[in-house]
Design a protein around this motif. Structure first.
Motif, PDB file in Angstrom:
ATOM      1  N   ALA A   1       0.824  -1.216   0.000  1.00  0.00           N
ATOM      2  CA  ALA A   1       0.000   0.000   0.000  1.00  0.00           C
ATOM      3  C   ALA A   1       0.856   1.264   0.000  1.00  0.00           C
ATOM      4  N   GLY A   2       2.073   1.180   0.540  1.00  0.00           N
ATOM      5  CA  GLY A   2       2.926   2.355   0.675  1.00  0.00           C
ATOM      6  C   GLY A   2       4.022   2.462  -0.368  1.00  0.00           C
ATOM      7  N   ARG A   3       3.877   1.754  -1.486  1.00  0.00           N
ATOM      8  CA  ARG A   3       4.941   1.767  -2.512  1.00  0.00           C
ATOM      9  C   ARG A   3       5.319   3.184  -2.932  1.00  0.00           C
ATOM     10  N   GLU A   4       4.320   4.037  -3.120  1.00  0.00           N
ATOM     11  CA  GLU A   4       4.570   5.410  -3.556  1.00  0.00           C
ATOM     12  C   GLU A   4       5.413   6.167  -2.532  1.00  0.00           C
ATOM     13  N   LEU A   5       5.089   6.019  -1.255  1.00  0.00           N
ATOM     14  CA  LEU A   5       5.832   6.716  -0.204  1.00  0.00           C
ATOM     15  C   LEU A   5       7.221   6.115  -0.019  1.00  0.00           C
ATOM     16  N   LEU A   6       7.303   4.795  -0.069  1.00  0.00           N
ATOM     17  CA  LEU A   6       8.583   4.117   0.124  1.00  0.00           C
ATOM     18  C   LEU A   6       9.570   4.451  -0.993  1.00  0.00           C
TER      19      LEU A   6
ATOM     20  N   GLN B   1      10.868  16.150   4.916  1.00  0.00           N
ATOM     21  CA  GLN B   1       9.438  15.882   4.818  1.00  0.00           C
ATOM     22  C   GLN B   1       9.122  14.627   5.615  1.00  0.00           C
ATOM     23  N   VAL B   2       7.867  14.495   6.005  1.00  0.00           N
ATOM     24  CA  VAL B   2       7.413  13.320   6.742  1.00  0.00           C
ATOM     25  C   VAL B   2       6.127  12.812   6.104  1.00  0.00           C
ATOM     26  N   ASP B   3       6.132  11.561   5.688  1.00  0.00           N
ATOM     27  CA  ASP B   3       4.938  10.868   5.221  1.00  0.00           C
ATOM     28  C   ASP B   3       4.546   9.842   6.274  1.00  0.00           C
ATOM     29  N   VAL B   4       3.308   9.369   6.194  1.00  0.00           N
ATOM     30  CA  VAL B   4       2.773   8.445   7.194  1.00  0.00           C
ATOM     31  C   VAL B   4       2.198   7.213   6.511  1.00  0.00           C
ATOM     32  N   LEU B   5       2.532   6.042   7.042  1.00  0.00           N
ATOM     33  CA  LEU B   5       1.980   4.786   6.541  1.00  0.00           C
ATOM     34  C   LEU B   5       1.464   3.977   7.718  1.00  0.00           C
ATOM     35  N   THR B   6       0.189   3.582   7.656  1.00  0.00           N
ATOM     36  CA  THR B   6      -0.407   2.750   8.699  1.00  0.00           C
ATOM     37  C   THR B   6      -1.084   1.547   8.069  1.00  0.00           C
ATOM     38  N   PHE B   7      -1.389   0.541   8.904  1.00  0.00           N
ATOM     39  CA  PHE B   7      -2.147  -0.586   8.384  1.00  0.00           C
ATOM     40  C   PHE B   7      -3.595  -0.177   8.141  1.00  0.00           C
ATOM     41  N   ALA B   8      -4.195   0.470   9.120  1.00  0.00           N
ATOM     42  CA  ALA B   8      -5.612   0.843   9.012  1.00  0.00           C
ATOM     43  C   ALA B   8      -5.802   2.304   9.379  1.00  0.00           C
TER      44      ALA B   8
ATOM     45  N   GLN C   1      11.167  -5.499   3.862  1.00  0.00           N
ATOM     46  CA  GLN C   1      10.565  -5.738   2.551  1.00  0.00           C
ATOM     47  C   GLN C   1      10.984  -4.689   1.524  1.00  0.00           C
ATOM     48  N   SER C   2      11.098  -3.441   1.969  1.00  0.00           N
ATOM     49  CA  SER C   2      11.383  -2.335   1.046  1.00  0.00           C
ATOM     50  C   SER C   2      12.862  -2.005   0.923  1.00  0.00           C
ATOM     51  N   ARG C   3      13.657  -2.465   1.900  1.00  0.00           N
ATOM     52  CA  ARG C   3      15.087  -2.164   1.971  1.00  0.00           C
ATOM     53  C   ARG C   3      15.362  -0.679   2.232  1.00  0.00           C
ATOM     54  N   VAL C   4      14.387   0.003   2.803  1.00  0.00           N
ATOM     55  CA  VAL C   4      14.608   1.380   3.275  1.00  0.00           C
ATOM     56  C   VAL C   4      15.130   1.286   4.699  1.00  0.00           C
TER      57      VAL C   4
END
Length: 253
Positions: A124-129, A240-247, A163-166
């Protein structure tokens, strides 16, 4: 050649052990325990019961729109009260099977659920990652961490980072103030409760200056917690800060 043979032998041994365990302990749904074809998976019924969030949605808050009116639109909430963070994304709505999974991870010590939920977050967070330079979990206060024994946001962040290697920076943000439980508080009370709750230690500031940070948490409710976290990161010099959550909580109002 020998190394390849040894690696192949280890792979075969793992496969054999997994097959044997599958006979003794057949894989089951992580939500309802119905039979599944593989471990750490959801059955078709529970999968269908998850309200996945996909476009069209608000490009800032990640909240879904009922009608597709074109790309790049912002919701009225994002325009009226812009968040501190740049963008938020979530796998699904916080209801049904998704709510049950979060509660089991958070309160029932089902730490293994972080693997499946974290993998879904990575998708779901591919764009942010793709833009992130480091991953930071929302921290717990040390007293709450002691009583709960683990931080669910940190467990999810570990999976997403792997998973993302970030790169993962688990200790870059600290929760320095023990706050009241947010459940039951209004938006204004949540914001007041979190005033001064998060801080980037002075020694960690050189690591964050000018960097793009992806903040990880399990659930986004009103956004007060991730806003307070993002504010501390930006004050410490994050670009910058982006946010990724499960729900995330979604209201249809």
């Amino acid at each position: 050649m020998r190394a390849r043979l040894l690696a192949g032998g280890r792979h075969a041994l793992r496969a054999g052990l997994n097959a044997a365990l599958g006979i003794v302990y057949p894989p089951s749904c992580i939500a309802c325990h119905a039979a599944t074809g593989e471990a750490q998976a959801l059955c078709p019924a529970c999968w269908a019961g998850i309200g996945f969030i996909e476009r069209p949605f608000c490009e800032r808050l990640g909240t879904p729109f009922a009608v597709d009116l074109g790309a790049g639109l912002l919701s009225p909430a994002a325009i009226a009260d812009p968040p501190v963070f740049r963008r938020a994304r979530a796998v699904c709505r916080f209801d049904g099977a998704a709510r049950e999974l979060v509660h089991r991870l958070k309160y029932d010590d089902r730490l293994e659920l972080a693997l499946t939920l974290g993998r879904m977050m990575t998708q779901a967070g591919r764009e942010l990652l793709g833009e992130a330079e480091m991953i930071v979990p929302v921290p717990l206060h040390r007293t709450r961490l002691w009583s709960r024994r683990f931080n669910q946001a940190a467990a999810l962040a570990q999976v997403v980072a792997r998973q993302s290697r970030v790169p993962l920076a688990p200790n870059l943000l600290a929760r320095v103030k023990r706050t009241r439980q947010q459940v039951g508080l209004t938006r204004a009370q949540r914001t007041e409760n979190l005033q001064g709750a998060f801080k980037v230690p002075l020694a960690a500031r050189p690591r964050i200056e000018g960097r793009r940070v992806l903040l990880i948490d399990d659930v986004l409710t009103t956004g007060s917690t991730v806003n307070a976290s993002a504010r501390a990161l930006l004050r410490a010099g994050a670009a910058q800060v982006d946010v990724l959550t499960f729900a995330r909580v979604v209201t249809d109002a």
